[in-house]
Design an enzyme around this catalytic site. Structure first.
Site: not given
Length: 375
Positions: A147-149
C-alpha cells in the site's frame, strides 16, 4: 516513494526531517555493518535537510522552503500540520498556486482523519488482502510495503497531473488527498461492479484469480523443484496450451466445452509440468508460444539476461558502501531519460547548500539555526 520517483525523472526534491533522530525510515530493514540499506534506495536522488518543525523558527524556515517549491508532500497527522501552520489551507493562502499532496490513513474530511495510519491497514481495507491466499487459508499480505509504495506511485501520477494543469490561467493550486487504502482499492477495479451487479463477494483463489480473464492461470511445480507460472488471456493462448497437452480444442472451448474444463486443464498442466525440468518445460512452451515463466527469486533476477538487456538493475556509488546495485529508473524515457545521481543522503547532508543557495541565507543565520538546534 512519490518524491523519489519524481526525483528519478529530474525533479529537485528536498527531504525535510527532524534533527537528532531523523526520519525513522533511515533505520528500517536490514543493515550491513550498521549501515542501513533500504534508505539508500528509498531516498535516492533527494537533497536532505534537517529542520525542527516543533519550534516556531523551524516552521518559519519550512514556509520559506514552501515559497521556493512547486509541490509539498506530507504524510503527517492533520492536526499536527495545522498546529505548525503547514496545512493546506494555510499554505494555499500563502501561495495560491501550490500543489499539496496529503497522504493519510483515512483521508481528509473523514471521521478519523487525524488517526495514525500504516500501509498494512490500507491493504486490509482495500480488498486486496482478502483475495490473496488459498481457499480455506488465511488472507495474506504481499511480501513488501504494498500500500505504501502503490500510494507513492499514485501520488507521483497525481502530482504530475496537477503540475500539467498549473499552466492553465485560472489554476488555483491543488490539494491532492490520498488515503492509504485507495490506490490499491482502485487497482482492483472489478470488485465493486461484480459485487454490485452479481452480489458476489470475491474470495481467495490461490494462484488463480477470483475473476479470471482466461482458462489457464496458475503456478506449477517442476521436476527439479522450481515453479513456473502459466497464463492465458486470449483464445489463441488457450489453444496453444491445448496443443502443448495434445488436447482437442472443442472439448475445452466454446459452447460445447466440458463443464470442468478449467479444473481438468489445470490438473493436466500440473502433471505435465511436474514431469519436466523448468528448462525443458519453458523451452517447449516457448516453441508453442505458451505464455509462461519461471517464478523468479532475487538471485534469478540478478542473473537474468532480460533484466540486463533492460538495464533494470544499475550500480550507484555510495560513500559508505561503495558501489551498490539497485533498481534502475522506471519508466524509461528515450528522449529525456531519468538517472540516479546519488543514493539516500546522510542526515542534514545538504543543509548548508539548500539554506544558502535555495533560501539565500547568509552564514550568520545558518550558524544561528545550528546553535539553536533548529537544523
Amino acid at each position: 516513494m512519490t518524491g523519489t520517483l519524481m526525483a528519478d525523472m529530474g525533479a529537485d526534491v528536498i527531504h525535510v526531517e527532524s534533527p537528532g533522530i531523523g526520519d525513522s525510515s533511515r533505520t528500517i530493514g536490514p543493515d550491513k555493518d550498521g549501515v542501513h540499506l533500504w534508505w539508500k534506495v528509498m531516498a535516492r536522488n533527494k537533497r536532505a535537510v534537517t529542520l525542527d518543525l516543533r519550534q516556531e523558527e523551524g516552521q518559519r524556515v519550512a514556509r520559506e522552503l514552501v515559497d521556493w517549491a512547486d509541490v509539498v508532500i506530507t504524510n503527517m497527522r492533520i492536526r499536527t500540520l495545522e498546529r505548525w501552520g503547514l496545512d493546506w489551507k494555510t499554505l494555499h493562502e500563502r501561495k495560491p498556486k501550490l500543489i499539496y499532496l496529503s497522504v493519510t490513513g483515512d483521508g481528509l474530511g473523514t471521521t478519523n482523519e487525524n488517526a495514525p495510519g500504516f500501509g498494512k491497514v490500507g491493504e486490509a481495507r482495500s480488498g486486496v488482502v482478502n483475495i490473496t491466499g488459498f481457499p480455506g487459508g488465511p488472507p495474506v499480505h504481499t511480501g513488501f510495503s504494498h500500500a505504501d509504495t502503490v500510494t507513492g506511485l499514485m501520488g507521483a501520477f497525481a502530482v504530475s497531473a496537477a503540475t500539467y494543469r498549473r499552466f492553465e490561467p485560472d489554476f488555483d493550486g491543488e490539494l491532492i488527498d490520498i488515503a492509504l487504502f485507495e490506490p490499491l482499492f482502485r487497482l482492483v477495479d472489478w470488485q465493486v461492479i461484480v459485487h454490485d451487479q452479481l452480489g458476489v463477494v470475491p474470495q481467495r483463489a490461490g494462484n488463480q484469480l477470483a475473476v479470471a480473464p482466461g482458462l489457464v492461470i496458475n503456478t506449477y511445480g517442476t521436476a527439479d523443484g522450481h515453479w513456473v507460472t502459466i497464463t492465458s488471456g486470449t483464445p489463441k493462448s488457450v489453444r496453444n496450451v491445448l496443443q502443448l497437452l495434445d488436447l482437442e480444442v472443442d472439448e475445452y472451448m466454446g459452447a460445447a466445452a466440458r463443464s470442468d474444463a478449467r479444473e481438468d486443464l489445470d490438473e493436466r498442466l500440473r502433471q505435465w509440468v511436474a514431469a519436466h525440468t523448468a528448462e525443458e518445460a519453458l523451452i517447449r512452451m516457448r516453441e508453442l508460444e505458451v505464455v509462461a515463466e519461471r517464478v523468479h527469486d532475487m538471485a534469478d533476477i540478478a542473473a537474468s539476461p532480460l533484466f540486463r538487456e533492460r538495464e533494470a538493475i544499475i550500480t550507484v556509488e555510495d560513500p559508505e558502501l561503495g558501489p551498490v546495485r539497485m533498481a534502475g529508473v522506471i519508466p524509461k524515457f528515450r528522449q529525456n531519460p531519468g538517472s540516479v545521481w546519488r543514493t539516500g543522503p546522510a542526515q542534514g547532508q545538504d543543509n548548508d547548500e539548500v539554506f544558502s543557495e535555495v533560501l539565500g541565507m547568509n552564514e550568520t543565520r545558518i550558524e544561528e539555526l545550528k546553535s539553536n538546534g533548529i537544523i
